[in-house]
Design a protein around this motif. Structure first.
Motif, PDB file in Angstrom:
ATOM      1  N   TYR B  75      24.547 101.137 165.586  1.00 29.22           N
ATOM      2  CA  TYR B  75      24.365 100.702 164.203  1.00 29.22           C
ATOM      3  C   TYR B  75      23.858  99.265 164.102  1.00 29.22           C
ATOM      4  O   TYR B  75      23.675  98.755 163.007  1.00 29.22           O
ATOM      5  N   PHE B 100      21.505 106.819 152.629  1.00 32.08           N
ATOM      6  CA  PHE B 100      22.661 106.410 153.442  1.00 32.08           C
ATOM      7  C   PHE B 100      22.414 105.121 154.236  1.00 32.08           C
ATOM      8  O   PHE B 100      23.194 104.171 154.165  1.00 32.08           O
ATOM      9  N   GLY B 101      21.311 105.094 154.970  1.00 31.18           N
ATOM     10  CA  GLY B 101      21.018 103.929 155.809  1.00 31.18           C
ATOM     11  C   GLY B 101      20.842 102.658 154.987  1.00 31.18           C
ATOM     12  O   GLY B 101      21.294 101.589 155.386  1.00 31.18           O
ATOM     13  N   GLU B 103      22.181 102.090 152.005  1.00 32.54           N
ATOM     14  CA  GLU B 103      23.496 101.714 151.489  1.00 32.54           C
ATOM     15  C   GLU B 103      24.293 100.956 152.534  1.00 32.54           C
ATOM     16  O   GLU B 103      24.952  99.958 152.234  1.00 32.54           O
ATOM     17  N   MET B 104      24.229 101.429 153.766  1.00 34.30           N
ATOM     18  CA  MET B 104      24.972 100.769 154.836  1.00 34.30           C
ATOM     19  C   MET B 104      24.442  99.360 155.074  1.00 34.30           C
ATOM     20  O   MET B 104      25.166  98.483 155.510  1.00 34.30           O
ATOM     21  N   GLN B 105      23.161  99.161 154.793  1.00 27.76           N
ATOM     22  CA  GLN B 105      22.583  97.827 154.957  1.00 27.76           C
ATOM     23  C   GLN B 105      22.721  96.998 153.692  1.00 27.76           C
ATOM     24  O   GLN B 105      22.129  95.929 153.588  1.00 27.76           O
ATOM     25  N   LYS B 106      23.485  97.530 152.716  1.00 29.80           N
ATOM     26  CA  LYS B 106      23.784  96.817 151.480  1.00 29.80           C
ATOM     27  C   LYS B 106      22.520  96.437 150.699  1.00 29.80           C
ATOM     28  O   LYS B 106      22.408  95.331 150.165  1.00 29.80           O
TER      29      LYS B 106
END
Lengths: 303, 360
Positions: B75, B100-101, B103-106
Motif C-alpha cells: 500500500y 476505493f484507491g 478514498e484510501m489516498q484521501k
C-alpha cells in the motif's frame, strides 16, 4: 396439464414435509398457543389456572422490580454477545487462516470441552469463582504471602495497599460478571463457528487488492474483510444473544441470590410460585423482544 | 538518474525448498509495455508479486522509479495491479470499487467523483457506477478492474494474465484495446501471460522465463527470429529442431551434420567447437519447397503427410531416416492447394540466416 402437474407436485411436497409439520404443530405450535392463552388467565388459589381474560399479567411485568431484572438481563446478554464477538472473531480468523489440515484440528480442540455436560462445566466455574475457590485461594494465599515476604525484604510503602487488597477474597461469585463469564464460556463456540464459516469462505486475494489500492491492514480489515464476513458476525451474535437472554442455569448457579435474570423469574413463577399465567406472560414478552431484536438486527445487518 | 520504471537486481524468491524466482535481473523502461512470458510455474506471477510487494524477495533488490523498495508494503508502492480473477470487491458498487484507491489516498470527494466517471468513460463503461460486480459480464468486470487501477494514475501498472478468463474473440479485441490504452495514458505496463501470441502482439519487449529464470529479453521480433535457446524457440511459435554435430567451418558458417548424412550450413553467432552437439532451429514458414533443386544449398526430402489448415498447408517432410520437418506454405492460390502429394520427392530451401544454431 401444467396445473395438474403442479398440483401433484404440491401434494408430494406436502407429503414430504408432513412429519416435520406434524411435529411442529403438535409439540410446538399448540403448546405455544396454550401458553399464550394461559398468559391471559389468573392463578388459581392452589396453583392451576383460572380461565379469565385479563391483561393483569402483562401489566405486572412492567412493575419496576421485573423491569429492573429484565434490564439487567438485556445488559448481561449484550455484554456476553460483545465479549464473545471480541474473543470469538479473532479466534475464528486465526483458525480460518491456518493451513487446511490444521483447521479441523483447531475446531476439534474448540469443541472438545463441550462434550462435557453443560451443568458440570458451569459448576466448575463455581469452584473457580467462589470465595474459597481457585482464584481466591491464590489471591489470599500464595499472592498475599508472597507480597508479605517481599514487603519484609524491601520495606517500601507500595506494598501496603496491595497487602490490604489481597487480605480479603475478591467478590466474584454472585455478580453479573460471574454470569457473563459463564455465558461467554458456554456460548463461545456458537460465535466462533458462524464467524469461521464466513471467514473461511472469504477470498483473501481481495485483501491483496485492497492493499494494492493503498489500504493498510486496518483499512483492509474494516473496509473489506469485516463487511464481507458480516453474515457470520450477525449469525453468531444472534446465536449467542438469544440463548443468553433466556439463560437460566448459568445465573442460577453463578449469580447467587442477588443476581438473577429473567429466565430465573420464569422458572420461579412456574415452579415455586405456581403462577402459570404470570410465567407465561413473562415468557411471551421475552419472546416478543427476541423476535423484534432479531428482525431489526438482520435488517440492519443486510444493509 | 535512471529512466527505468522498474529494476530487479538479482532478485530471488524461495518458498521453502522451492525456488520460484531465481536471480532475476530486469530493467523496464518508463512507458514501456513489458511482458513476462512463460509456462505456468515459471515464476512470472511471483516476479510480478515481488514488484507489487505481495512477496518480499529472499535475495536481491527491487527498484520502482529508481527507489529501492526493501520491505515497503504494497500500500506504499506507486504501482497498481490488475488481478487475474479481477478481485473486485463484491460488496461494493462499481463506483465504490473504482473510488476505493482514491478514498484510501484521501482524495477530495468532488475530485473522486470526477476521476471515477472519467476513467469509467475511458474503459467504455459510462453510467455503470451503480451496479454490483456480479451484474456485469466477464469482459466488463475486466474493464472495471482496469479502471480501478488506472484511476490512481500509477507510475507502473502490473497486469497478471488479465485476459485469461475471457473467450478468444473478446480477448483479441481487448488485446488491441489494452495496447491502445497503454499508448494513450503512457503508463509503464508489466504484463504477465503464458500466451505467446498475446505477448508478441502487445509488447514492446518480452522476457521469456522458465524455472524461475529469465532466459531471454528482447523485442517480439528478436525473441521470435533470434531465440537464444531451444526452450525459447520451442515456446514461441513452432520450430523444427535438427540435432547434429559440428563437422566443419567455412567463414562465418559452420557445417552441421544431421543423422550422419545430411550437412547443413548454418551461420554461427556463437563460439562452437568441432564435434560439438548442436541443434539447428528453423521456423516452418521460412522453408520453401521446390520440385527441382534451386541451388546447391537445397536439401532433398520426401513428403510424408499433407495437412490443410485453411490459411496455409502444413507438410511433414522426411529428410533422413529419423528426421522429419514441418513446412508451412501459405495458400496463396485457390484450387487444389496440395501441390505436392504424399510420397513426392522434393527440395527444401531457406535463407541461411533463417537457421539458428543453438546449443543442444
Amino acid at each position: 396439464m401444467t396445473h395438474i402437474r403442479s398440483r401433484r407436485e404440491a401434494l408430494r411436497l406436502l407429503f414430504l414435509i408432513s412429519p416435520s409439520l406434524f411435529w411442529l404443530i403438535v409439540f410446538f405450535f399448540v403448546p405455544l398457543l396454550l401458553v399464550f392463552a394461559i398468559s391471559f388467565g389468573e392463578r388459581g388459589t392452589y396453583g392451576g389456572v383460572r380461565w379469565v381474560l385479563n391483561l393483569e399479567n402483562y401489566r405486572r411485568f412492567f412493575d419496576p422490580l421485573y423491569l429492573r431484572i429484565f434490564g439487567r438481563t438485556l445488559y448481561i446478554a449484550a455484554a456476553t454477545t460483545i465479549i464473545c464477538l471480541l474473543v470469538g472473531y479473532p479466534l475464528a480468523y486465526f483458525i480460518a487462516t491456518r493451513p487446511p489440515r490444521w483447521r479441523n484440528a483447531f475446531l476439534l480442540l474448540l469443541m472438545i470441552p463441550f462434550w462435557t455436560n453443560f451443568l458440570v462445566r458451569t459448576y466448575a466455574w463455581l469452584l473457580i469463582l467462589r470465595d474459597k475457590g481457585l482464584i481466591n485461594t491464590f489471591w489470599t494465599g500464595s499472592l498475599h504471602m508472597g507480597l508479605l515476604q517481599l514487603s519484609r525484604l524491601l520495606p517500601l510503602p507500595i506494598w501496603e495497599p496491595l497487602l490490604r487488597a489481597t487480605a480479603n477474597p475478591l467478590t466474584l461469585f454472585g455478580t453479573d460478571g460471574a454470569i457473563i463469564i459463564g455465558l461467554v464460556y458456554g456460548w463461545l463456540p456458537d460465535m466462533v463457528l458462524p464467524c469461521y464459516a464466513a471467514i473461511e469462505r472469504f477470498d483473501f486475494s481481495l485483501v491483496e487488492a485492497a492493499q494494492d489500492l493503498y489500504a493498510n491492514r486496518r483499512q483492509s480489515f474494516l473496509r473489506v474483510i469485516l463487511p464481507m464476513t458480516m453474515s457470520g458476525v450477525v449469525a453468531g451474535s444472534v446465536l449467542v444473544f438469544i440463548p443468553s437472554l433466556g439463560a437460566y442455569v448459568t445465573p442460577d448457579l453463578l449469580g447467587g441470590a442477588k443476581s438473577i435474570m429473567i429466565g430465573n423469574v420464569i422458572y420461579s413463577q412456574f415452579m415455586a410460585a405456581r403462577d402459570y399465567p404470570f410465567g407465561s406472560a413473562v415468557s411471551f414478552v421475552l419472546m416478543a423482544v427476541m423476535l423484534a431484536g432479531t428482525l431489526i438486527y438482520f435488517r440492519t445487518g443486510r444493509e | 538518474m535512471s529512466t527505468y520504471a522498474i529494476q530487479l537486481k538479482d532478485a530471488s524468491k524461495h518458498f521453502g525448498s522451492v525456488i520460484a524466482v531465481d536471480r532475476v535481473s530486469l530493467s523496464i523502461h518508463d512507458g514501456e509495455f513489458f511482458s513476462l512470458l512463460g509456462p505456468s510455474g515459471c515464476g512470472k506471477t511471483t516476479t510480478l508479486r515481488l514488484i507489487a510487494g505481495f512477496e518480499l524477495p529472499t535475495q536481491g533488490d527491487i527498484y520502482i522509479c529508481g527507489e529501492l523498495q526493501g520491505e515497503t508494503p504494497p500500500y506504499r508502492r506507486p504501482v497498481n495491479t490488475v488481478f487475474q480473477n479481477y478481485a473486485l470487491f463484491p460488496h461494493m458498487t462499481i463506483f465504490q470499487n473504482v473510488a476505493f484507491g482514491l478514498e484510501m489516498q484521501k482524495v477530495a470527494r468532488a475530485e473522486i467523483r470526477q476521476r471515477v466517471s472519467e476513467v469509467l468513460e475511458m474503459v467504455r463503461l459510462p453510467g455503470m457506477g451503480g451496479r454490483k460486480p456480479s451484474q456485469l459480464s466477464g469482459g466488463q468486470q475486466q474493464r472495471v478492474a482496469l479502471a480501478r487501477a488506472l484511476v490512481n494514475r500509477p507510475r507502473v501498472l502490473l497486469l497478471d494474465e488479465p485476459l485469461g478468463a475471457l473467450d478468444l474473440k473478446l480477448r483479441k479485441a481487448m488485446q488491441l484495446e489494452l495496447k491502445e490504452l497503454q499508448r494513450r495514458v503512457g503508463i509503464t505496463f508489466v504484463y504477465v501471460t503464458h500466451d505467446q501470441e498475446e505477448a508478441l502482439t502487445m509488447s514492446d519487449r518480452i522476457a521469456v522465463m522458465q524455472h524461475g529464470r529469465v532466459l531471454q529479453v528482447g523485442t517480439p521480433e528478436q525473441i521470435y527470429e533470434q531465440p537464444a535457446s531451444r526452450f525459447v524457440a520451442d515456446f514461441i511459435g513452432e520450430t523444427n529442431f535438427l540435432e547434429g554435430q559440428v563437422k566443419g567451418r567455412r567463414g562465418s558458417e559452420v557445417a552441421v551434420v544431421v543423422d550422419g548424412v545430411l550437412t547443413l550450413h548454418v551461420p554461427a553467432e556463437r563460439a562452437v567447437g568441432m564435434e560439438d552437439e548442436v541443434t539447428v532451429a528453423i521456423r516452418p514458414e521460412k522453408i520453401s519447397l521446390h520440385a527441382e533443386p534451386p541451388d546447391a544449398q537445397a536439401v532433398p526430402g520426401v513428403v510424408e503427410e499433407v495437412i490443410y489448415t485453411g490459411t496455409d498447408t502444413r507438410y511433414l517432410i522426411r529428410l533422413t531416416g529419423q528426421t522429419i520437418v514441418t513446412v508451412r506454405q501459405q495458400n496463396v492460390a485457390v484450387g487444389s492447394s496440395a501441390c505436392f502429394a504424399p510420397g513426392t520427392r522434393l527440395y527444401l530451401r531457406w535463407q541461411p540466416e533463417s537457421a539458428r544454431l543453438l546449443m543442444a
